[in-house]
Design an enzyme around this catalytic site. Structure first.
Site, PDB file in Angstrom:
ATOM      1  CG  HIS A   1      27.147  -3.921  -0.296  1.00 41.35           C
ATOM      2  ND1 HIS A   1      27.985  -2.832  -0.231  1.00 41.35           N
ATOM      3  CD2 HIS A   1      27.897  -4.951  -0.780  1.00 41.35           C
ATOM      4  CE1 HIS A   1      29.193  -3.188  -0.642  1.00 41.35           C
ATOM      5  NE2 HIS A   1      29.167  -4.466  -0.976  1.00 41.35           N
TER       6      HIS A   1
ATOM      7  CG  HIS B   1      30.876  -8.226   1.258  1.00 45.38           C
ATOM      8  ND1 HIS B   1      32.137  -7.702   1.478  1.00 45.38           N
ATOM      9  CD2 HIS B   1      30.405  -7.583   0.151  1.00 45.38           C
ATOM     10  CE1 HIS B   1      32.397  -6.788   0.551  1.00 45.38           C
ATOM     11  NE2 HIS B   1      31.360  -6.711  -0.272  1.00 45.38           N
ATOM     12  CD  GLU B   2      27.224  -8.745  -2.092  1.00 49.53           C
ATOM     13  OE1 GLU B   2      26.503  -7.780  -2.405  1.00 49.53           O
ATOM     14  OE2 GLU B   2      28.422  -8.846  -2.419  1.00 49.53           O
TER      15      GLU B   2
END
Length: 378
Positions: free
Chosen positions: A85, A81-82
């Site tokens: 980003h 998920h990170e």
């Protein structure tokens, strides 16, 4: 709390906070508890169209195995998920300093956040989109596993559902969560960035209150910790953006004051007190041989006895371990330097010599900007 670097991806350090190392066994136990296994066995069974062997999942040490695999898989998912980003940020040539996994999930640290609404929008949604993709991949993986692989089916199915929940939860407009950053990006399309941040931060603090209430009612320490994090982060970022806007376009050389109130390092403290009364100032620049060497304030001698005031010199009291900044540095970056160094003042080196800048100088500059606007009164 301490972070441990475990690997590097795309040149980005991946760190694990000690809070996660403490929490991971607890999470494994919670996932492997009877209630969780019964709940998700039914959900996963409906996804694959066949009932999972509940007795096998709850036999012996299997719940611990299931809980451990699911907990580790969850934080692998959070890392992805990170990285979503980070990938989006790198597409805009933004530097990602690190990704840290901790008790509440993950944090991608950027050297600076973009102020262009479309960039912030895509960076913010990249994480939830990645979680959705991971959830879909896990769902597809269910049909590649043999029907007898009960533990694997449960863990992969659990990760599929959890990643979709993770994506949905992160899209709540609780700034600075992903949904809150999306909200700020959309607000910034037709209003100043600082105004958009203030509105998003207020909504974020409202969510923090709601999380705190639910945390108390449900006896959930994690929700209470999340509420505290959102409140602190939302108010902190709102303040940072406001300061940045007020100091925009100014260098630290613009803010620094000329060293007109100076005192020699060899002067006594009694002489310093007399000068403070005479010049009505509580802070002086200290010189030695004509060179600026430090700063002395009223707080530096407040606790001294009368005898110490008579015998000590200004050089004994002055602060010398001050940051040295170039006069061309932006005022906001200089203020960050002061905060990082936990210093009350800094020495500013420019073509016309060394000046001093203190927190009071920044406060005065920002107050002037508030009164007359940003038409640069400096």
């Amino acid at each position: 709390m301490r972070n441990y670097r475990i690997t590097t991806v795309w040149g980005i350090p991946i760190q694990v906070n000690i809070s996660l190392l403490v929490f991971l066994p607890v999470l494994a136990w919670l996932i492997g508890s009877g209630a969780q296994i019964e709940l998700y066995a039914g959900i996963v069974g409906s996804l694959v169209g066949a009932e999972l062997d509940l007795a096998r999942l709850q036999a012996g040490a299997t719940p611990w195995l299931v809980g451990t695999l699911a907990a580790v898989g969850l934080f692998v998912s959070v890392t992805l998920h990170e990285l979503g980003h980070a990938w989006a940020a790198m597409r805009y040539d933004l530097e990602v300093e690190s990704i840290t996994l901790w008790i509440l999930g993950g944090l991608a640290s950027f050297k600076e956040m973009p102020r262009e609404w479309n960039r912030e929008f895509w960076i913010a949604v990249a994480g939830p989109i990645t979680s959705i993709l991971v959830g879909v991949v896990c769902y597809a993986g269910l049909f590649a596993l043999p029907s007898g692989a009960t533990v694997s089916l449960f863990v992969v199915g659990w990760l599929s559902v959890t990643n979709l929940i993770l994506a949905g939860f992160n899209m709540l407009p609780a700034f600075p969560m992903d949904g809150g950053r999306v909200l700020r990006a959309l607000l910034a399309r037709n209003r100043p960035y600082a105004s958009a941040t203030r509105i998003a931060a207020r909504i974020g603090t409202l969510f923090a209150v709601l999380f705190a209430v639910f945390g108390v009612l449900s006896f959930s320490p994690i929700l209470l910790l999340l509420a505290l994090f959102i409140y602190a982060a939302a108010t902190g970022e709102s303040r940072t953006v406001a300061l940045s806007d007020l100091l925009e376009g100014l260098t630290v050389g613009d803010v620094a004051r000329p060293s007109t109130l100076t005192i020699d390092a060899t002067e006594s403290v009694e002489d310093l007190v007399d000068r403070m009364f005479a010049d009505r100032s509580t802070e002086f620049t200290v010189t030695q041989g004509g060179e600026v060497v430090g700063v002395v304030t009223v707080a530096d001698f407040r606790e001294l006895s009368q005898a110490e005031r008579e015998h000590d010199t200004v050089g004994d009291l002055m602060e010398t371990d001050l940051p040295r900044l170039d006069a061309g540095m932006s005022a906001f970056d200089a203020l960050v330097e002061l905060d990082t160094a936990r210093a009350s003042a800094a020495l500013v080196e420019g073509p016309d010599g060394v000046h001093v800048v203190s927190r009071e100088d920044f406060s005065s500059a920002m107050e002037m900007r508030r009164l007359v606007g940003t038409g640069d009164p400096f």
